[in-house]
Design a protein around this motif. Structure first.
Motif, PDB file in Angstrom:
ATOM      1  N   VAL A 124       2.082   1.852  -3.504  1.00 27.74           N
ATOM      2  CA  VAL A 124       1.057   2.510  -4.316  1.00 27.74           C
ATOM      3  C   VAL A 124       0.961   3.991  -3.937  1.00 27.74           C
ATOM      4  CG1 VAL A 124      -1.420   2.597  -4.825  1.00 27.74           C
ATOM      5  CG2 VAL A 124      -0.260   0.387  -4.674  1.00 27.74           C
ATOM      6  N   ALA A 125       1.016   4.277  -2.625  1.00 27.93           N
ATOM      7  CA  ALA A 125       0.890   5.664  -2.160  1.00 27.93           C
ATOM      8  C   ALA A 125       2.053   6.521  -2.657  1.00 27.93           C
ATOM      9  CB  ALA A 125       0.819   5.687  -0.636  1.00 27.93           C
ATOM     10  N   SER A 159      -3.185   6.243   3.897  1.00 27.49           N
ATOM     11  CA  SER A 159      -1.790   6.401   3.461  1.00 27.49           C
ATOM     12  C   SER A 159      -1.727   7.035   2.079  1.00 27.49           C
ATOM     13  CB  SER A 159      -1.082   5.046   3.457  1.00 27.49           C
ATOM     14  OG  SER A 159      -1.068   4.466   4.739  1.00 27.49           O
ATOM     15  N   VAL A 160      -2.589   6.571   1.182  1.00 30.72           N
ATOM     16  CA  VAL A 160      -2.620   7.135  -0.168  1.00 30.72           C
ATOM     17  C   VAL A 160      -3.001   8.607  -0.118  1.00 30.72           C
ATOM     18  CG1 VAL A 160      -3.778   7.037  -2.406  1.00 30.72           C
ATOM     19  CG2 VAL A 160      -3.080   4.924  -1.280  1.00 30.72           C
ATOM     20  N   THR A 161      -3.984   8.944   0.715  1.00 33.97           N
ATOM     21  CA  THR A 161      -4.423  10.339   0.822  1.00 33.97           C
ATOM     22  C   THR A 161      -3.311  11.241   1.348  1.00 33.97           C
ATOM     23  OG1 THR A 161      -6.695   9.608   1.231  1.00 33.97           O
ATOM     24  CG2 THR A 161      -6.151  11.868   1.827  1.00 33.97           C
ATOM     25  N   THR A 188      -6.175   3.463   2.469  1.00 34.72           N
ATOM     26  CA  THR A 188      -6.744   4.683   1.918  1.00 34.72           C
ATOM     27  C   THR A 188      -6.150   5.928   2.557  1.00 34.72           C
ATOM     28  OG1 THR A 188      -8.817   3.448   1.644  1.00 34.72           O
ATOM     29  CG2 THR A 188      -8.909   5.822   1.324  1.00 34.72           C
ATOM     30  N   ALA A 241      -0.551  11.522  -1.264  1.00 36.29           N
ATOM     31  CA  ALA A 241      -1.057  12.329  -2.376  1.00 36.29           C
ATOM     32  C   ALA A 241      -0.965  13.811  -2.033  1.00 36.29           C
ATOM     33  CB  ALA A 241      -2.500  11.949  -2.694  1.00 36.29           C
ATOM     34  N   ARG A 245       0.826  -1.204   0.000  1.00 39.90           N
ATOM     35  CA  ARG A 245       0.000   0.000   0.000  1.00 39.90           C
ATOM     36  C   ARG A 245       0.863   1.257   0.000  1.00 39.90           C
ATOM     37  NH1 ARG A 245      -4.143  -2.256   4.647  1.00 39.90           N
ATOM     38  NH2 ARG A 245      -5.596  -3.318   3.253  1.00 39.90           N
ATOM     39  N   VAL A 261       1.534   7.267  -6.308  1.00 38.39           N
ATOM     40  CA  VAL A 261       0.546   8.341  -6.476  1.00 38.39           C
ATOM     41  C   VAL A 261       1.184   9.697  -6.181  1.00 38.39           C
ATOM     42  CG1 VAL A 261      -1.596   9.303  -5.548  1.00 38.39           C
ATOM     43  CG2 VAL A 261      -1.429   6.848  -6.006  1.00 38.39           C
TER      44      VAL A 261
END
Length: 386
Positions: free
Chosen positions: A73-74, A364-366, A362, A369, A70, A77
């Motif tokens: 992916v983060a 971590s991605v936010t 979610t 980002a 994850r 992004v």
């Protein structure tokens, strides 16, 4: 000196204009639009998070690997968003905000229910995510785009529109119910308004209105949310029920002492007395196993990240960039403050994860980002003449 002699000297040694920095070769990091110092700090934080998560999850390698994927992916992004110019985010803000509100409405209609709350949307066989996390970025972006268009400082009619922009997603998220995320979304957007130059008179007026509205807010809280506030005031009133989480977390932190009990040696966490030890209460695991020294080191790392982020934000050269960059890094600070405060007992428990340490995809991605947008604002700044 004769003119002919002067001409010969100039032709032999031509005068070159001072180097403005435009002609020098760009470094790899400048070409990638990434800030190397901030990137290294974030990687250190993520590494520390995986280390603590391995212990908090009961030494489950699959959990750590899932979190590492994850993070991969983060970071991807983050790198992609850093390539876009701030003007692109300005144009995308209404679209992102509208899509986020539409997904929040979809959560109310067809969202998945888990742990007594309806917060998730699922694309079968693809992904399961929380649209509310997206609004942590989309809402402040929309407010910043609006204020960047109308000009600052905002007038009262502009603040009314901002209140509507903020209120719609906050109410929808609170209905899930998810009080913690709704507070964070509101905080991120309100920081934009404050950075826009809100007068102290208006700040005082809104503070009085909020104080007057507290009884109404209290009535509309869920019963378990009211219980959390009462437990915060007196955890010992229900030590085996609502007060269990905070009592166990403060016990774990206190038992770690200065140097901690050692990795995997925490009794509160390893014997499963500590609830949600791999998510919201993971810093209690760190405090028990690595002690005061470990907690201070982690908080110092957070502080350096915030300082670096503020330095990057200070270089923004337009209203939209300054508002967004300031909101991103100050909201990151609020995440840390709220999580550490609730785990240590100085704030009510509201379910806020520790940034880039707690288990979760979610969020971590936010967060990363947001750092990608911050790096974009810094990388695409205009080179001003000295």
């Amino acid at each position: 000196m004769p003119r002919a002699t002067l001409s010969r000297l100039l032709n032999r040694h031509p005068v070159r204009p001072p180097d403005s920095g435009m002609s020098r070769r760009k470094s790899l990091w400048e070409n990638l639009h990434l800030d190397p110092w901030l990137l290294v700090l974030l990687l250190l934080l993520v590494g520390a998070g995986l280390l603590v998560l391995y212990s908090a999850s009961g030494q489950r390698g699959d959990t750590v690997m899932a979190q590492a994927l994850r993070f991969g992916v983060a970071f991807a992004v983050m790198a992609v968003l850093a390539q876009f110019s701030p003007a692109t985010f300005f144009r995308w803000a209404p679209l992102a905000y509208g899509a986020g509100v539409a997904m929040l409405i979809a959560v109310e209609l067809v969202g998945d229910i888990g742990m007594g709350a309806q917060r998730w949307l699922e694309i079968p066989g693809v992904v399961r995510f929380q649209p509310s996390e997206m609004m942590k970025l989309a809402t402040p972006l929309m407010v910043a785009a609006y204020l960047g268009h109308t000009g600052i400082p905002p007038r009262l009619r502009h603040l009314t529109v901002c209140a509507l922009i903020i209120g719609v997603p906050v109410v929808l998220i609170a209905m899930q119910p998810d009080l913690g995320t709704s507070i964070l979304v509101a905080s991120a957007a309100l920081i934009v308004v404050l950075l826009a130059g809100l007068s102290w008179r208006l700040i005082g007026m809104f503070a009085l209105l909020l104080a007057a509205a507290l009884p109404l807010l209290w009535i509309n809280l869920q019963s378990y949310q009211r219980q959390r506030v009462l437990t915060f005031l007196n955890p010992e009133s229900d030590p085996l029920g609502a007060g269990w989480n905070i009592i166990q977390s403060t016990t774990a932190i206190g038992s770690g002492g200065v140097w901690g009990k050692g990795w995997f040696q925490g009794t509160q966490s390893q014997l499963e007395f500590l609830p949600e030890r791999h998510t919201d209460f993971i810093i209690a695991v760190l405090g028990e196993e690595f002690g005061l020294v470990g907690m201070v080191a982690l908080l110092a790392l957070y502080l350096v990240i915030v300082c670096r982020g503020l330095w990057l934000a200070a270089g923004a050269q337009d209203t939209f960039g300054r508002l967004v960059a300031g909101s991103i890094i100050l909201t990151f600070f609020i995440y840390v403050f709220v999580n550490v405060g609730m785990v240590s007992g100085i704030l009510p428990v509201v379910g806020v994860p520790l940034p880039l340490i707690s288990y979760g995809g979610t969020s971590s991605v936010t967060l990363l980002a947001g750092f990608g947008i911050l790096m974009s604002i810094h990388a695409h700044r205009r080179l001003l003449p000295r």
